[in-house]
Write a protein that holds these residues in place. Sequence first.
Motif, PDB file in Angstrom:
ATOM      1  N   LEU A 348      32.807  40.361  42.905  1.00 20.86           N
ATOM      2  CA  LEU A 348      32.558  39.368  41.860  1.00 20.86           C
ATOM      3  C   LEU A 348      31.084  38.986  41.794  1.00 20.86           C
ATOM      4  O   LEU A 348      30.482  38.934  40.709  1.00 20.86           O
ATOM      5  CB  LEU A 348      33.418  38.121  42.127  1.00 20.86           C
ATOM      6  CG  LEU A 348      33.253  36.951  41.157  1.00 20.86           C
ATOM      7  CD1 LEU A 348      33.676  37.351  39.745  1.00 20.86           C
ATOM      8  CD2 LEU A 348      34.064  35.742  41.643  1.00 20.86           C
ATOM      9  N   ILE A 349      30.489  38.728  42.948  1.00 24.47           N
ATOM     10  CA  ILE A 349      29.081  38.312  42.983  1.00 24.47           C
ATOM     11  C   ILE A 349      28.173  39.427  42.493  1.00 24.47           C
ATOM     12  O   ILE A 349      27.161  39.182  41.818  1.00 24.47           O
ATOM     13  CB  ILE A 349      28.710  37.880  44.420  1.00 24.47           C
ATOM     14  CG1 ILE A 349      29.480  36.600  44.789  1.00 24.47           C
ATOM     15  CG2 ILE A 349      27.211  37.648  44.560  1.00 24.47           C
ATOM     16  CD1 ILE A 349      29.397  36.228  46.254  1.00 24.47           C
ATOM     17  N   SER A 355      26.312  33.418  43.955  1.00 27.11           N
ATOM     18  CA  SER A 355      27.419  33.010  44.814  1.00 27.11           C
ATOM     19  C   SER A 355      27.896  31.597  44.518  1.00 27.11           C
ATOM     20  O   SER A 355      28.848  31.124  45.121  1.00 27.11           O
ATOM     21  CB  SER A 355      26.990  33.099  46.291  1.00 27.11           C
ATOM     22  OG  SER A 355      28.024  32.721  47.149  1.00 27.11           O
ATOM     23  N   HIS A 356      27.250  30.907  43.569  1.00 28.44           N
ATOM     24  CA  HIS A 356      27.604  29.520  43.259  1.00 28.44           C
ATOM     25  C   HIS A 356      28.891  29.465  42.432  1.00 28.44           C
ATOM     26  O   HIS A 356      28.996  30.119  41.385  1.00 28.44           O
ATOM     27  CB  HIS A 356      26.468  28.840  42.502  1.00 28.44           C
ATOM     28  CG  HIS A 356      25.289  28.535  43.366  1.00 28.44           C
ATOM     29  ND1 HIS A 356      25.207  27.411  44.151  1.00 28.44           N
ATOM     30  CD2 HIS A 356      24.143  29.234  43.597  1.00 28.44           C
ATOM     31  CE1 HIS A 356      24.061  27.413  44.821  1.00 28.44           C
ATOM     32  NE2 HIS A 356      23.399  28.503  44.503  1.00 28.44           N
ATOM     33  N   ALA A 371      40.934  39.097  39.313  1.00 27.02           N
ATOM     34  CA  ALA A 371      41.453  37.735  39.502  1.00 27.02           C
ATOM     35  C   ALA A 371      42.768  37.753  40.272  1.00 27.02           C
ATOM     36  O   ALA A 371      42.988  36.929  41.163  1.00 27.02           O
ATOM     37  CB  ALA A 371      41.628  37.057  38.149  1.00 27.02           C
ATOM     38  N   GLY A 372      43.654  38.693  39.941  1.00 22.53           N
ATOM     39  CA  GLY A 372      44.958  38.740  40.609  1.00 22.53           C
ATOM     40  C   GLY A 372      44.859  39.097  42.073  1.00 22.53           C
ATOM     41  O   GLY A 372      45.526  38.486  42.921  1.00 22.53           O
ATOM     42  N   THR A 373      44.019  40.068  42.399  1.00 26.28           N
ATOM     43  CA  THR A 373      43.868  40.445  43.808  1.00 26.28           C
ATOM     44  C   THR A 373      43.172  39.338  44.596  1.00 26.28           C
ATOM     45  O   THR A 373      43.488  39.107  45.768  1.00 26.28           O
ATOM     46  CB  THR A 373      43.073  41.752  43.928  1.00 26.28           C
ATOM     47  OG1 THR A 373      41.847  41.646  43.174  1.00 26.28           O
ATOM     48  CG2 THR A 373      43.872  42.927  43.404  1.00 26.28           C
ATOM     49  N   PHE A 374      42.235  38.647  43.950  1.00 26.98           N
ATOM     50  CA  PHE A 374      41.564  37.525  44.607  1.00 26.98           C
ATOM     51  C   PHE A 374      42.569  36.415  44.915  1.00 26.98           C
ATOM     52  O   PHE A 374      42.547  35.815  46.000  1.00 26.98           O
ATOM     53  CB  PHE A 374      40.444  36.996  43.710  1.00 26.98           C
ATOM     54  CG  PHE A 374      39.506  36.037  44.396  1.00 26.98           C
ATOM     55  CD1 PHE A 374      38.421  36.508  45.119  1.00 26.98           C
ATOM     56  CD2 PHE A 374      39.706  34.669  44.323  1.00 26.98           C
ATOM     57  CE1 PHE A 374      37.556  35.637  45.758  1.00 26.98           C
ATOM     58  CE2 PHE A 374      38.848  33.789  44.956  1.00 26.98           C
ATOM     59  CZ  PHE A 374      37.764  34.272  45.678  1.00 26.98           C
ATOM     60  N   ASP A 443      36.407  44.877  34.951  1.00 26.90           N
ATOM     61  CA  ASP A 443      37.436  44.688  35.969  1.00 26.90           C
ATOM     62  C   ASP A 443      37.174  45.618  37.155  1.00 26.90           C
ATOM     63  O   ASP A 443      36.233  46.428  37.135  1.00 26.90           O
ATOM     64  CB  ASP A 443      38.806  44.965  35.349  1.00 26.90           C
ATOM     65  CG  ASP A 443      39.916  44.149  36.007  1.00 26.90           C
ATOM     66  OD1 ASP A 443      39.688  43.614  37.109  1.00 26.90           O
ATOM     67  OD2 ASP A 443      41.006  44.032  35.416  1.00 26.90           O
ATOM     68  N   LEU A 444      37.993  45.517  38.178  1.00 20.68           N
ATOM     69  CA  LEU A 444      37.832  46.383  39.338  1.00 20.68           C
ATOM     70  C   LEU A 444      37.923  47.846  38.939  1.00 20.68           C
ATOM     71  O   LEU A 444      38.847  48.253  38.214  1.00 20.68           O
ATOM     72  CB  LEU A 444      38.906  46.078  40.392  1.00 20.68           C
ATOM     73  CG  LEU A 444      38.819  44.754  41.146  1.00 20.68           C
ATOM     74  CD1 LEU A 444      39.920  44.676  42.186  1.00 20.68           C
ATOM     75  CD2 LEU A 444      37.464  44.574  41.810  1.00 20.68           C
ATOM     76  N   GLY A 445      36.978  48.630  39.409  1.00 15.95           N
ATOM     77  CA  GLY A 445      37.014  50.062  39.165  1.00 15.95           C
ATOM     78  C   GLY A 445      37.974  50.759  40.112  1.00 15.95           C
ATOM     79  O   GLY A 445      38.531  50.157  41.041  1.00 15.95           O
TER      80      GLY A 445
END
Length: 492
Positions: A348-349, A355-356, A371-374, A443-445
């Motif tokens: 994400l960062i 990182s804020h 978002a779902g995996t997080f 999104d996640l690759g």
Amino acid sequence: MSFPWLTTLVAVPLIGALLVATLPRDDRTARRVALAFALVAVVVLALAATRFRVGGPGFQLAERHSWIPQFGISYSLGLDGVGLTLVALTVVLTPLVIAAGQAGRGYFALVLVLEAITIGVFAATDVFLFYVLFEVMLIPMYFLIGRYGGPRRAAAAMKFLLYSLFGGLIMLAAVIALGVRAGTFDLPALVEAVQQGTLRLDPVTGRLLFAGFFLAFAIKAPLWPLHSWLPGAVAESTPGGAVLLVAVLDKAGTFGMLRYCLQLFPEASRFFTPLVVVLSVIGIVYGALVAIGQPEITRLIAYTSLSHFGFITLGVFAMTTQSQAGAAFYMVSHGLSAAALFLLAGFLIKRHGSSHIADYGGVQRVAPVLAGTFLFAGLATLALPGLSGFVAEFLVLVGTFTTHPVAAVIAAGGVVLAAVYVLWLYQRTMTGHARPWTEGVRDLGTGERWVVAPLLALILILGLYPKPVLDVIEPVVAGTAQQAGIAGGEQP
């Protein structure tokens, strides 16, 4: 002579590190070579594990070679159930860290060196060898933070090193005193001598030696109030460095408490139990409360880890077999969930460069898999039933309640606070109105999904069916209980 499985397991990543360090400046090739050697280590461990007999006596896959015979020091390796699970955690996480990293050949070489040393720490059965590896593991971690970390990496790396060296020097004095007194540094021989009464330590000596070992382990874990190096070290590390620091290296501290403090100094362990229980409970609550108020994602996760290490030390020193089985299982469970959180936070960062927490919002609208995996990793952290964290916390709390009911009740409040900081973090970063920059977030690759998928799968599998790991851990816990004179608590 049996095949030297553990030496091979240590040698594979070391050879890989040397090869990676000599490669031309091609980061992609370096990562592929490092990943290949890390996967070879997985295969070696899988083959070695087939020779491990659950419930077998003593240390298995044992090797012993004279090293410094004048002082009774040997190169001795062996695994019990707890050591096997932590070696497996190290070997599983390393290739995922390499696959997620993009920091260059030096970074990958250091990761492999740290893997080799950490395996040696969990497998050493000579106290002096354990001490040497326990200290040497600081070197690659120092460079992983100080060379590849954030803008304040130099100060964070130095603080981490100074704290750890201070504890290590005190531990060295205790190791030497113990070896001179016993005439050997061989751990099985020392444990047997303590059990049979041939190694007699007066209460004052025993408590001083315990304190020497425990202080080094408490700094490494870390245990409140010796934790101040942790947030900065985590915040300035790369995501992979944070995984290795919190999910692997710090486990050497709680592992040392269980293997060395309780077995070598049973009377001192019982004497200091009330103090350690109080510090553990404070760490649980303090870590959770401070995490709630953190403005940065990585610092928040760091303080959650302080709270979780409080649970582990509480389980170790609650002095029941249930709590100690829970503590050992907690080391594995927390390693998986913390690794998932740090890697996902890193993904994400990397997309925004900040990182804020306040810089995020509405990510789930454009990156639902991220978002779902997080959220899944966060739920594992707060011990949702059905995930591995629930099994660990349940065993720790149930076992603690039989001997320290007040501490167990207060610690249970930490579970509630965990729900607050996890859901607050998810709400602020993933839900709500999307920020202007989030519209372009991808999104996640495929590669990123392959990195986090094994972690999430293991969290779910161990949450639904923890028996295989608990069966490996339980004989060690039972032996430790007998050695430490634990009374109370049913077998897990």
